[in-house]
Design a protein around this motif. Structure first.
Motif, short mmCIF file in Angstrom:
data_model
loop_
_atom_site.label_atom_id
_atom_site.label_comp_id
_atom_site.label_asym_id
_atom_site.label_seq_id
_atom_site.Cartn_x
_atom_site.Cartn_y
_atom_site.Cartn_z
N ASP A 1 -3.87 -5.83 7.06
CA ASP A 1 -3.84 -6.96 8.00
C ASP A 1 -5.21 -7.21 8.63
OD1 ASP A 1 -1.18 -7.29 7.48
OD2 ASP A 1 -0.50 -6.14 9.21
N LEU A 2 -6.03 -6.15 8.70
CA LEU A 2 -7.34 -6.27 9.33
C LEU A 2 -8.41 -6.89 8.42
CD1 LEU A 2 -7.53 -2.83 11.14
CD2 LEU A 2 -7.46 -5.07 12.25
N ASP B 1 -14.03 -10.93 -4.21
CA ASP B 1 -13.73 -10.75 -5.63
C ASP B 1 -12.37 -10.10 -5.86
OD1 ASP B 1 -16.14 -11.88 -6.22
OD2 ASP B 1 -17.18 -9.98 -6.59
N GLY B 2 -11.43 -10.40 -4.99
CA GLY B 2 -10.08 -9.87 -5.13
C GLY B 2 -9.79 -8.66 -4.28
N ALA B 3 -10.79 -8.05 -3.66
CA ALA B 3 -10.60 -6.88 -2.81
C ALA B 3 -10.50 -7.32 -1.35
CB ALA B 3 -11.75 -5.89 -2.97
N ALA B 4 -9.52 -6.78 -0.63
CA ALA B 4 -9.42 -7.03 0.81
C ALA B 4 -10.44 -6.15 1.51
CB ALA B 4 -8.00 -6.73 1.29
N VAL B 5 -11.42 -6.75 2.20
CA VAL B 5 -12.50 -5.97 2.79
C VAL B 5 -12.61 -6.27 4.28
CG1 VAL B 5 -13.77 -5.94 0.62
CG2 VAL B 5 -14.27 -7.70 2.30
N TYR B 6 -13.10 -5.27 5.04
CA TYR B 6 -13.44 -5.50 6.44
C TYR B 6 -14.49 -4.48 6.85
CZ TYR B 6 -10.34 -1.58 7.68
OH TYR B 6 -9.74 -0.35 7.78
N MET C 1 0.84 -1.19 0.00
CA MET C 1 0.00 0.00 0.00
C MET C 1 0.88 1.24 0.00
SD MET C 1 -2.82 -1.55 -0.08
CE MET C 1 -4.06 -0.32 0.27
N LYS C 2 0.31 2.39 -0.31
CA LYS C 2 1.10 3.59 -0.51
C LYS C 2 0.94 4.58 0.62
CE LYS C 2 0.68 2.87 -5.43
NZ LYS C 2 0.55 3.47 -6.75
N GLN C 3 1.88 5.52 0.69
CA GLN C 3 1.90 6.40 1.82
C GLN C 3 1.59 7.85 1.51
OE1 GLN C 3 5.82 7.03 3.47
NE2 GLN C 3 6.81 6.54 1.54
N GLN C 4 1.72 8.29 0.29
CA GLN C 4 1.64 9.72 0.04
C GLN C 4 0.25 10.27 -0.19
OE1 GLN C 4 3.78 7.71 -1.45
NE2 GLN C 4 5.85 8.52 -1.26
N ILE C 5 -0.73 9.45 -0.43
CA ILE C 5 -2.02 9.94 -0.91
C ILE C 5 -3.15 9.60 0.05
CG2 ILE C 5 -3.53 9.92 -2.93
CD1 ILE C 5 -0.70 10.97 -3.37
N PRO D 1 2.64 -4.82 -12.05
CA PRO D 1 1.96 -4.81 -10.75
C PRO D 1 0.95 -3.67 -10.66
CG PRO D 1 4.17 -3.92 -10.56
CD PRO D 1 4.06 -4.45 -11.95
N GLY D 2 0.05 -3.79 -9.70
CA GLY D 2 -0.91 -2.73 -9.46
C GLY D 2 -2.34 -3.22 -9.41
N LEU D 3 -3.24 -2.30 -9.13
CA LEU D 3 -4.68 -2.51 -9.04
C LEU D 3 -5.12 -3.23 -7.77
CD1 LEU D 3 -5.65 -3.36 -12.76
CD2 LEU D 3 -5.48 -1.13 -11.64
N ASP D 4 -4.23 -3.29 -6.74
CA ASP D 4 -4.65 -3.86 -5.46
C ASP D 4 -5.73 -2.99 -4.85
OD1 ASP D 4 -2.81 -5.89 -5.71
OD2 ASP D 4 -1.25 -4.83 -4.60
N THR D 5 -6.75 -3.64 -4.28
CA THR D 5 -7.93 -2.92 -3.81
C THR D 5 -8.28 -3.31 -2.38
OG1 THR D 5 -8.80 -2.91 -6.08
CG2 THR D 5 -10.36 -2.41 -4.32
N THR D 6 -8.64 -2.33 -1.57
CA THR D 6 -9.19 -2.57 -0.24
C THR D 6 -10.51 -1.82 -0.12
OG1 THR D 6 -8.02 -0.69 0.72
CG2 THR D 6 -6.91 -2.81 0.81
N ALA D 7 -11.37 -2.31 0.75
CA ALA D 7 -12.67 -1.67 0.95
C ALA D 7 -13.09 -1.82 2.40
CB ALA D 7 -13.73 -2.27 0.03
#
Length: 628
Positions: free
Chosen positions: A166-167, A173-178, A1-5, A206-212
């Motif tokens: 981690d949570l 469908d490929g998105a890390a959700v909690y 995951m990224k830090q600047q945005i 690489p890219g398009l990793d998704t969390t929700a």
């Protein structure tokens, strides 16, 4: 995951992960506060109406304080300091949100020394008494650098994003959700459906990793797009309203992304700038759309997810096309590739500019000189069409498992076709020119049949001759772009002498009616010019159908038409001499003698010009096309 945005997550509740949610929501508010101070300082130092308000950004990050919308417009200089409305409250908000961001990270003990660093940053925050802040103090708060609040926010954000991943309670469908609800699941699924539909177009990039996650009334979806630190998309969904927060180091790519979403009517706020820890700038913009119903909301999320792959390596692709197209055409080509769900990553995987340059080396020959761009040689439209084929061939071929060597060969063949297509185009242009010559010859013939004078034929002849001149100019431009096409310039210039001579003949015939025995001889000469022009049209038309492997059957009609032009020219010489003799014997006065002789000379000159043009075409086809 990224830090600047911004990783836009809403208010926290008592569920596991609530502290991380709250911390990431604080991150939203801090980025807003930093932008507010920066723009207020800019307004104070360089006043210019209308001043911005960042109202959309304030609402998007959940701050219910409308008085902050007037901060930028109210900022003024007071000596060397900036007097900023609400400055003390803004600094207090920054301090509170820094504590909220640090709260879930401090118990982990990572990174070491974080607690002391947080205390030091909080202690260094100015009080902003009387609303005064120096430009240096604002810069120290808002710019990334050692021990600045902005740098601390970015470092905390990086750690929070890792904790957020981690949570994750499940992969949807490929998105890390909690923390999502049953109502959120179709929304996340819609976004991921669109993303998966086009994700193969990035190939191995690489890219398009998704969390929700859900926080309060808002679902938040974050996608990191590619590998660039400042390249992130955050989506907030609240009821039927979808907010898209997009950051990028390339303002051109931001504009491209906005163009991709334009068909859905997204309303964008004014973009604003900030800086990375490295000192390089990035741009942040927020777009909002409200759907009519739940189905429309899902449809938009699906569409949004499907567009992200076209942002990966976009700037690299734009640069790779620099040697082939002009700037606007490069952007238009990449937009076309996105609209067609082709993309540009296949082109880059196959070699990018290198694959095109090698095709040019293999097929262009003397057509390309050092420093030439493809668009300067083939023309803009033809170059765009060829590169559309390149992007399609690369993308579809690689996805189908075809070998790179095969695809490169197909691109070479396609380019060779475009170069030969240019020759066919010029032959068709010559055919259009020949058609105008036939029209002019017909005007001469018809004028000699009907001696009624109304001036219309002269106007039509002038128009035809002007249109012929434009075609000659086009051939000259083609020869300028591609010197090996000089033959077509020479060809049309020779044929254009016939058009000029025939237009002059029409002009003369409109001056005075002709009569007597010499008229029949002039009419015979005019008919021969119509015949010669007709054979010339046939010759050019047949030439356009002849290729390197042409046989006797394909060249027979071409050679017969050339012979027809030559025969008509030979007959015209005899007819012109007969006309001269008849005019000298039967013209009633010197005026008519001059008109007969001069008109006959123009017609005979037109026949000569057509024969010269036919010889140029004959040599080109037999030597360069078939013999070459």
């Amino acid at each position: 995951m990224k830090q600047q945005i911004l990783a836009a997550i809403g208010e926290a509740d008592l569920r596991p992960g609530a502290a991380v949610n709250a911390a990431l929501a604080a991150n939203d508010r801090l980025k807003y506060a930093f932008s507010l101070l920066q723009l207020a300082m800019d307004q104070a130092q360089h006043p210019q109406p209308p001043a911005g308000s960042l109202k959309a950004e304030r609402i998007a990050c959940g701050i219910d304080a409308a008085e902050l919308d007037a901060v930028i417009a109210g900022a003024v200089m007071a000596g060397k300091d900036c007097r900023i409305p609400q400055a003390a409250g803004i600094c207090a908000r920054i301090a509170a949100d820094l504590r909220a961001m640090a709260s879930p990270v401090l118990p982990t003990g990572k990174p070491a020394g974080l607690a002391k660093r947080v205390d030091a940053v909080l202690a260094a925050l100015p009080a902003a008494a009387d609303g005064l802040l120096s430009p240096a103090a604002i810069a120290a708060i808002t710019q990334a650098g050692h021990d600045s609040p902005h740098q601390l926010v970015m470092d905390l954000h990086k750690r929070l994003n890792a904790m957020q991943a981690d949570l994750a309670e499940e992969i949807l469908d490929g998105a890390a959700v909690y923390g999502i609800t049953a109502a959120d699941r179709p929304l996340v699924a819609a976004f991921m459906a669109g993303l998966h539909r086009t994700a193969p177009l990035k190939f191995d990039h690489p890219g398009l990793d998704t969390t929700a996650t859900r926080a309060g009334a808002r679902l938040s979806i974050q996608n990191d797009i590619g590998t660039t630190d400042a390249h992130v998309l955050v989506v907030h969904v609240e009821a039927l309203t979808v907010s898209v927060i997009y950051s990028d180091v390339h303002t051109e790519r931001l504009a491209f992304f906005q163009q991709l979403l334009a068909p859905r009517g997204v309303a964008w706020s004014a973009a604003r700038s900030a800086s990375l820890a490295s000192g390089s700038a990035f741009t942040l913009a927020t777009g909002t759309i409200t759907a009519k119903d739940a189905a429309g909301c899902r449809d938009y999320l699906d569409f949004l997810g499907s567009r992200l792959v076209f942002l990966i390596d976009w700037n690299r692709a734009r640069k790779a096309l620099r040697g082939f197209l002009r700037g606007p055409d490069r952007i238009a080509l990449l937009a076309w590739a996105a609209e067609q769900d082709i993309g540009h990553r296949g082109f880059l995987e196959l070699g990018g500019s290198q694959v095109v340059n090698r095709a040019i080396e293999a097929t262009a020959g003397s057509a390309m000189r050092f420093g030439d761009r493809l668009c300067d040689v083939l023309g803009d439209a033809e170059s765009v069409a060829f590169l559309q084929g390149v992007l399609r061939t690369a993308s579809e071929g690689l996805r189908a498992g075809q070998s790179p060597g095969l695809l490169r060969d197909r691109i070479r063949v396609a380019l060779a076709g475009h170069f030969s297509k240019e020759e066919r185009r010029l032959l068709l242009l010559a055919a259009d020119h020949a058609g105008l010559i036939l029209e002019l010859a017909g005007l001469v013939r018809d004028r000699l049949r009907d001696q009624a004078h109304d001036g219309k034929r002269a106007h039509r002849a002038a128009r035809f001759e002007h249109e012929a001149d434009l075609l000659v100019i086009e051939a000259r431009e083609a020869a300028r772009r591609r010197p090996e096409q000089l033959v077509f310039r020479t060809l049309l210039e020779a044929a254009d002498n016939a058009a000029d001579a025939l237009e002059d003949a029409v002009f003369l015939l409109e001056l005075d009616p002709l009569e007597g025995h010499a008229l029949a001889a002039l009419q015979d000469l005019a008919r021969l010019l119509v015949d010669a022009a007709g054979e010339w049209i046939k010759a050019v038309g047949h030439a356009a159908q002849i290729g390197p492997a042409a046989g006797t059957a394909e060249t027979g009609d071409f050679l017969a038409a050339l012979d027809g032009v030559s025969a008509a020219e030979h007959a015209a010489d005899a007819a012109q001499r007969s006309l001269a003799a008849s005019a000298l014997k039967h013209a009633k006065d010197f005026r008519q003698l001059h008109l007969f002789i001069t008109t006959g000379d123009h017609l005979e000159a037109a026949a000569d010009a057509l024969k010269r043009a036919s010889l140029i075409l004959r040599d080109h086809v037999l030597v360069e096309v078939i013999g070459g």
